[in-house]
Design a protein around this motif. Structure first.
Motif, PDB file in Angstrom:
ATOM      1  N   GLY A 151       0.796  -1.217   0.000  1.00 50.83           N
ATOM      2  CA  GLY A 151       0.000   0.000   0.000  1.00 50.83           C
ATOM      3  C   GLY A 151       0.826   1.263   0.000  1.00 50.83           C
ATOM      4  N   GLY A 152       0.354   2.259  -0.748  1.00 50.17           N
ATOM      5  CA  GLY A 152       0.925   3.590  -0.707  1.00 50.17           C
ATOM      6  C   GLY A 152       2.221   3.775  -1.452  1.00 50.17           C
ATOM      7  N   VAL A 153       2.767   2.725  -2.070  1.00 50.85           N
ATOM      8  CA  VAL A 153       4.082   2.828  -2.696  1.00 50.85           C
ATOM      9  C   VAL A 153       3.968   3.595  -4.012  1.00 50.85           C
ATOM     10  N   PRO A 154       4.815   4.599  -4.230  1.00 49.52           N
ATOM     11  CA  PRO A 154       4.768   5.331  -5.507  1.00 49.52           C
ATOM     12  C   PRO A 154       5.050   4.401  -6.678  1.00 49.52           C
ATOM     13  N   ARG A 155       4.546   4.760  -7.831  1.00 44.46           N
ATOM     14  CA  ARG A 155       4.881   4.003  -9.033  1.00 44.46           C
ATOM     15  C   ARG A 155       6.386   4.006  -9.236  1.00 44.46           C
ATOM     16  N   ARG A 156       6.880   2.946  -9.842  1.00 40.57           N
ATOM     17  CA  ARG A 156       8.313   2.853 -10.038  1.00 40.57           C
ATOM     18  C   ARG A 156       8.778   3.892 -11.060  1.00 40.57           C
ATOM     19  N   ASN A 157       9.862   4.535 -10.742  1.00 39.61           N
ATOM     20  CA  ASN A 157      10.442   5.530 -11.637  1.00 39.61           C
ATOM     21  C   ASN A 157      11.333   4.808 -12.645  1.00 39.61           C
ATOM     22  N   THR A 158      10.838   4.665 -13.840  1.00 44.23           N
ATOM     23  CA  THR A 158      11.600   3.926 -14.857  1.00 44.23           C
ATOM     24  C   THR A 158      12.813   4.702 -15.338  1.00 44.23           C
ATOM     25  N   MET A 183      19.462  16.670   1.414  1.00 45.87           N
ATOM     26  CA  MET A 183      18.770  17.920   1.174  1.00 45.87           C
ATOM     27  C   MET A 183      17.539  17.699   0.295  1.00 45.87           C
ATOM     28  N   SER A 184      16.681  18.724   0.220  1.00 46.44           N
ATOM     29  CA  SER A 184      15.510  18.661  -0.634  1.00 46.44           C
ATOM     30  C   SER A 184      15.918  18.477  -2.085  1.00 46.44           C
ATOM     31  N   GLY A 185      15.142  17.646  -2.795  1.00 46.66           N
ATOM     32  CA  GLY A 185      15.352  17.471  -4.221  1.00 46.66           C
ATOM     33  C   GLY A 185      16.464  16.528  -4.588  1.00 46.66           C
ATOM     34  N   VAL A 186      17.076  15.885  -3.591  1.00 49.17           N
ATOM     35  CA  VAL A 186      18.225  15.045  -3.879  1.00 49.17           C
ATOM     36  C   VAL A 186      17.827  13.617  -4.264  1.00 49.17           C
ATOM     37  N   GLY A 187      16.539  13.280  -4.046  1.00 52.23           N
ATOM     38  CA  GLY A 187      16.081  11.969  -4.492  1.00 52.23           C
ATOM     39  C   GLY A 187      15.908  10.942  -3.394  1.00 52.23           C
ATOM     40  N   LYS A 188      15.661  11.376  -2.162  1.00 53.12           N
ATOM     41  CA  LYS A 188      15.490  10.424  -1.061  1.00 53.12           C
ATOM     42  C   LYS A 188      14.266   9.532  -1.284  1.00 53.12           C
ATOM     43  N   THR A 189      13.155  10.162  -1.646  1.00 51.29           N
ATOM     44  CA  THR A 189      11.927   9.403  -1.853  1.00 51.29           C
ATOM     45  C   THR A 189      12.080   8.435  -3.020  1.00 51.29           C
ATOM     46  N   GLN A 190      12.694   8.888  -4.108  1.00 47.71           N
ATOM     47  CA  GLN A 190      12.880   8.016  -5.263  1.00 47.71           C
ATOM     48  C   GLN A 190      13.789   6.845  -4.926  1.00 47.71           C
ATOM     49  N   THR A 191      14.807   7.097  -4.106  1.00 46.92           N
ATOM     50  CA  THR A 191      15.711   6.017  -3.703  1.00 46.92           C
ATOM     51  C   THR A 191      14.978   4.999  -2.848  1.00 46.92           C
ATOM     52  N   ALA A 192      14.156   5.478  -1.923  1.00 39.21           N
ATOM     53  CA  ALA A 192      13.374   4.557  -1.092  1.00 39.21           C
ATOM     54  C   ALA A 192      12.421   3.736  -1.942  1.00 39.21           C
ATOM     55  N   ALA A 193      11.781   4.383  -2.920  1.00 37.28           N
ATOM     56  CA  ALA A 193      10.855   3.661  -3.795  1.00 37.28           C
ATOM     57  C   ALA A 193      11.597   2.598  -4.607  1.00 37.28           C
ATOM     58  N   GLU A 194      12.776   2.940  -5.098  1.00 36.92           N
ATOM     59  CA  GLU A 194      13.548   1.956  -5.860  1.00 36.92           C
ATOM     60  C   GLU A 194      13.960   0.787  -4.974  1.00 36.92           C
ATOM     61  N   TYR A 195      14.282   1.069  -3.701  1.00 40.80           N
ATOM     62  CA  TYR A 195      14.597  -0.013  -2.772  1.00 40.80           C
ATOM     63  C   TYR A 195      13.424  -0.982  -2.670  1.00 40.80           C
ATOM     64  N   VAL A 196      12.225  -0.420  -2.566  1.00 43.06           N
ATOM     65  CA  VAL A 196      11.027  -1.258  -2.451  1.00 43.06           C
ATOM     66  C   VAL A 196      10.909  -2.186  -3.654  1.00 43.06           C
ATOM     67  N   TYR A 197      11.114  -1.655  -4.840  1.00 40.67           N
ATOM     68  CA  TYR A 197      10.927  -2.483  -6.032  1.00 40.67           C
ATOM     69  C   TYR A 197      12.064  -3.479  -6.227  1.00 40.67           C
TER      70      TYR A 197
END
Length: 1013
Positions: free
Chosen positions: A174-181, A212-226
């Motif tokens: 649940g709640g996981v962002p779509r994977r950033n291809t 810092m903001s905009g550095v990609g923390k959320t995207q990195t976490a999402a990629e970890y999930v996938y």
């Protein structure tokens, strides 16, 4: 090529076990892990080799190096495998023909993509594993490697389960962002996070991705999930920017875990945390807390257990809360170049390097710039010139955290959006009047079109235009479509939940014409007001308020005179009061007071209503001096302006009575409470909720004065009327049950009190949640009821599920300190009880530590003359006696007795209790005659005030018998003792600890117990 297949074991390496090297792009790690697990189960030795393709090394050389790997080389084919570098399809075709074709027996492949791949991939003869189940995929894999397919038995209980088939979702997701291809790089960071979590002890698997903001923390976490999600049974992603939001979203996991709970999110939250801690029903869980920039707000709610937690945060202080910190830096230059060239294929490597340098390698900015630059005819050199020169003189410095390049680049991007779909800019600007992060744009679309300005009506009412604007923002990575719940295509298409990065939020908010600002903010304010659930006392509706509250600040709701918006502010303050969110409520109340006094004037009617809600919150945290001044000013003004029978004046007067109770001025509070009750009844009748609230408050005043029978009668009537007027599980009804049970306990009717309180605790946990202040108050009273009943140790004649007094007292204090703070009035009540319990059970150091803290805090908060200070000092004197400081204890207790007598009078139960203890200390220091005189007087006053068989009276009679023996008046001592023991048998029972102790001639003592006001 198919005829040239070679079994895995014929590679001639001479290894003890056959070997397979799996070669894969990091993006496809989940497939590699599943394939490796399937092979290892069949006795093969697997080597994992992640594909890295540095641009400065020829592709042919890299593939030749691959031939040095062990055993058969199994390549996981996907578009990602070929995009690393990035390399052209011509390069790949050349390399595959040159390296693989001459020795096809060394290579095998599986395909996990339906996208186009270089034509020469055919030389690998990849077998397709897409669009099928796990068993068929495994059969094809083994057939490609010339291995027999034999179904494997189920994993035995207790054995480590292997990775899940990558095409199958975890059981709970649940709640996981779509994977950033377009995700690029971060390989070492992802691997470090994986090894830290896998190597952590149970309960310590917490990693924070910091940067810092905009550095990609959320995207990195999402990629970890996938990449690693197939190793978990539960993957749950929550927005953790605000405590109220985090609690609600974590609670939503309860039904997904199959937990049987009520609808209230506090109860769900407790069940979820217990379930995760136990690992039941799932032990392999992964929780992602995204945007947790304020550790102090949520660290106490981070689950522990066998699973793992990933936190994304700008705040490095998570290291102080048992989390390992991994910094997410800006891209390395080769990562930036690879990302830009994938996002903008028309750019050369040199141009990508120049752009990365200009944009300081910040991933968010690279993402938003590269795509539209690829679509435009602007050269990189021209774009960089724009960045260097700025767009206009209005470009502002938003934050020191934001590179100047970001602000300038955003001005360019906004111009691009205006030229193509101008409505997308309108939508974006609307979003900035919500809090950054998840934007509940559905609230806008649910508004009546009559309330919308013409500029926005078309956007919000035309689905085609709406989707066009959304898609434009998505194309340039301005927004995401994910929400806190998994959203299907239908939800995404309707734009129900947008995610707006805080950097984008701030810079768009700054770069807005004043005309738009005024128009757009009014729309958002009205949308929030329309979403008001309108019943802040109903716990079932608290999730709605929890969603609204974070947006109040950004919509600047305090700067409008719109009645519906001001009503929303009042309801949010009331919600915060009932749900126990006192600190946030006080901050909102302070801001509202300042803003509305300037906006409306100091005596506007809204100011007096605001004063009521604000003082409730201040009173809840014990700031009685401040609330007394505010309440008195409101009451006096309203009385002079509207007369004494005005309802607003009566409400202010009722608040003033509560303030007087807090200040220890009980007689004044009683008089005022009585007058308010009569006035309400005259105006509204007996059964109006305001009359019942006044009856409840009168009972509180009577209880604080020690008039327990009267308080009991008033609380009984309030409780029964609230059950009829409201409902059995309404928070006010449940509160009346607590008050009624407290009265029964204070009267010595312990069994009745325990029965009512136990039932109340079960229901209040369901309705209010485990950590609500009212729940803590209920559990505290239940612990005291059981303690007074004589329950001490677990077992004996009661079931193991029954919570024992000591366990409850410790739990309530721990949660009170964590949720409310160490100086909150309820926490001090809990600490007082815990100190007394620790003293009686031999933990004298803990008792002294708590007691000294309570005394010091009461002295600061209430002043030396307050009865709570005298009572706390009386408790402290008993501790001094126990540690051998008898003279100091005696002096302190005499001071406490004198102060308590001055504060509440000599007949108050608190004074009688102090006198009971003082007589004991006089005996200890050798003043036996004075001790006997005091105990004799105490018995007389206790009989007059409480009756012969009240537990405090019985204790005084037993103590007096001991003093008579000290005077060698054995005959009278025997008579007094036997009569008291007989009454103890009849009242508490022969096996009650007080009775047993009295028979053993252990002198009884009294513990002071502060009461709620």
């Amino acid at each position: 090529m198919s005829g040239a297949r070679t079994p895995v074991g014929t590679t001639g390496r001479g290894a003890a076990r056959q070997a397979v090297t799996i070669h894969f792009a990091g993006f496809n790690r989940a497939w590699a892990a599943w394939i490796g697990d399937r092979l290892e189960r069949r006795g093969l030795r697997v080597v994992y080799l992640r594909w890295d393709s540095p641009a400065d090394v020829p592709l042919v050389d890299l593939l030749r190096d691959l031939e040095l790997a062990e055993g058969r080389i199994l390549i996981v084919v996907s578009e990602w495998y070929f995009q690393l570098g990035p390399r052209t399809q011509e390069e790949w075709n050349t390399a595959l023909r040159e390296v693989v074709a001459p020795d096809p027996s060394r290579f095998a492949a599986v395909s996990v993509t339906t996208a186009s791949v270089p034509a020469a991939t055919a030389v690998l003869a990849p077998v397709d594993l897409t669009n099928m189940g796990a068993e068929e995929a495994e059969r094809r894999l083994l057939d490609r490697l010339d291995l027999p397919f034999e179904p494997q038995p189920d994993t035995p209980d207790g054995a480590r389960r292997g990775p899940r088939f990558p095409a199958a979702m975890p059981e709970v997701w649940g709640g996981v962002p779509r994977r950033n291809t377009r995700f690029t790089g971060r390989e070492s960071l992802l691997n470090d996070a994986y090894h830290l979590l896998q190597g952590a002890e149970p309960g310590a698997g917490v990693v924070t991705l910091h940067g810092m903001s905009g550095v990609g923390k959320t995207q990195t976490a999402a990629e970890y999930v996938y990449r690693f999600g197939s190793e978990y049974d539960v993957v749950w992603w929550v927005n953790a920017e605000k405590r109220v939001t985090y609690r609600r979203l974590l609670a939503e996991l309860a039904p997904k875990l199959g937990l049987q709970t009520g609808q209230e999110y506090g109860e769900r939250l407790r069940s979820v945390r217990d379930s995760l801690r136990r690992g039941d029903p799932y032990g392999r869980w992964l929780l992602i807390l995204d945007g947790a920039d304020e550790p102090d707000q949520i660290w106490d709610l981070v689950p522990t257990g066998p699973g793992h937690v990933i936190i994304t945060s700008r705040n490095p202080e998570w290291t102080e809360h048992n989390s390992k910190l991994l910094e997410v830096p800006v891209y390395a230059r080769d990562e930036s170049v690879a990302f830009i060239r994938r996002r903008a294929p028309r750019l050369s490597e040199g141009e990508a390097d120049q752009l990365a340098d200009a944009l300081e390698d910040l991933p968010l900015l690279l993402d938003q710039t590269a795509r539209w630059l690829n679509d435009s005819d602007l050269s990189v050199r021209q774009y960089i010139a724009l960045l260097d020169g700025g767009i206009d003189s209005d470009v502002v410095k938003v934050s020191a955290d934001f590179p100047l390049a970001f602000q300038t680049a955003w001005s360019i991007l906004l111009n691009k959006l205006r030229e193509t779909v101008p409505e997308s800019v309108d939508l974006l600007r609307l979003c900035t009047f919500f809090a950054p992060g998840f934007i509940p744009v559905r609230l806008l679309r649910e508004m009546s079109s009559d309330e919308l300005p013409e500029q926005l009506a078309g956007l919000l009412n035309d689905p085609l235009l709406w989707n066009k604007a959304i898609n434009q923002l998505r194309q340039y990575s301005v927004v995401r479509l994910e929400s806190h719940e998994a959203v299907g295509d239908e939800g995404a298409g309707s734009g129900e939940s947008l995610y707006l990065h805080r950097m984008v939020h701030q810079i768009v908010h700054k770069d807005m014409p004043d005309a738009d600002r005024k128009e757009f903010i009014d729309v958002v304010r009205l949308a929030l007001a329309a979403a008001d659930p309108r019943r802040p006392t109903d716990p079932d509706l608290w999730p709605g308020y929890a969603e609204i509250v974070p947006h109040l600040k950004y919509a600047d709701v305090l700067q409008t005179q719109e009645p519906t918006v001001q009503r929303l502010v009042f309801n949010c303050l009331r919600y915060m009061y009932f749900s126990g969110e006192y600190v946030a409520g006080i901050k909102l109340g302070e801001r509202a007071m300042k803003a509305w006094r300037e906006l409306l004037g100091p005596t506007h009617p809204r100011i007096w209503e605001l004063t009521y809600h604000y003082t409730n919150l201040l009173r809840a945290v014990g700031d009685y001096a401040a609330t007394e001044a505010l309440s008195r000013a409101a009451a006096e003004h309203l009385k002079a302006e509207r007369g004494p029978q005005d309802l607003e004046h009566l409400r202010a007067a009722a608040g003033l009575a509560a303030d007087l109770r807090g200040l220890g001025r009980y007689d004044e509070a009683l008089e005022l409470s009585q007058w308010v009750l009569v006035a309400y009844r005259d105006l509204l009748g007996d059964q109006d909720s305001r009359s019942l609230n006044s009856l409840n408050n009168l009972a509180v005043s009577l209880r604080l004065l020690g008039r327990y029978p009267e308080a009991l009668e008033h609380d009984r009537r309030t409780m029964e009327s609230r059950r009829l007027l409201l409902r059995a599980r309404h928070p006010w009804t449940l509160g009346s049950e607590i008050s009624y049970a407290i009265d029964l306990r204070l009267l010595g009717r312990y069994a009745e009190a325990e029965s009512i309180q136990a039932k109340n605790v079960r229901e209040i946990r369901l309705v209010m949640g485990r950590d609500n202040p009212q729940t803590l108050k209920a559990e505290h009273n239940l612990a005291l009821c059981r303690y007074r009943l004589g329950e001490r140790d677990r077992g004996r004649d009661r079931g193991a599920e029954r919570e024992e007094p000591g366990e409850l007292l410790s739990s309530v204090l721990e949660r009170g300190e964590r949720v409310l703070g160490e100086t909150h009035p309820l926490t001090l009540i809990f600490a007082t009880a815990q100190s007394c319990y620790a003293r009686e059970h031999g933990d004298i150091d803990r008792a002294r530590e708590l007691s000294e803290a309570v005394v010091a805090r009461y002295e600061v908060m209430l002043g030396d003359e307050h009865p709570f200070v005298a009572g706390a000092r009386a408790n402290q004197a008993l501790i001094l006696r126990n540690v051998g400081e008898r003279e100091a204890g005696h002096v302190l207790l005499e001071q406490a007795l004198a102060a308590m007598t001055d504060a509440v009078g000599e007949h108050h139960p608190w004074t009688l209790g102090c006198a009971l203890n003082a007589s004991a200390l006089r005996n200890i220091v050798g003043d036996t005659e004075s001790a006997a005189e005091l105990s004799h007087d105490t018995v007389g006053r206790a009989v007059e005030t409480l009756g012969r068989t009240h537990p405090l009276t019985l204790s005084a009679r037993i103590a007096h018998a001991a003093d008579l023996r000290g005077l060698r008046d054995r005959r009278q001592a025997e008579k007094v003792e036997q009569e008291a023991l007989s009454d103890l048998d009849a009242t508490l029972g022969s096996k009650h600890p007080h009775t047993v102790s009295a028979r053993s001639r252990n002198r009884p003592y009294w513990d002071f117990e502060p009461q709620v006001i």
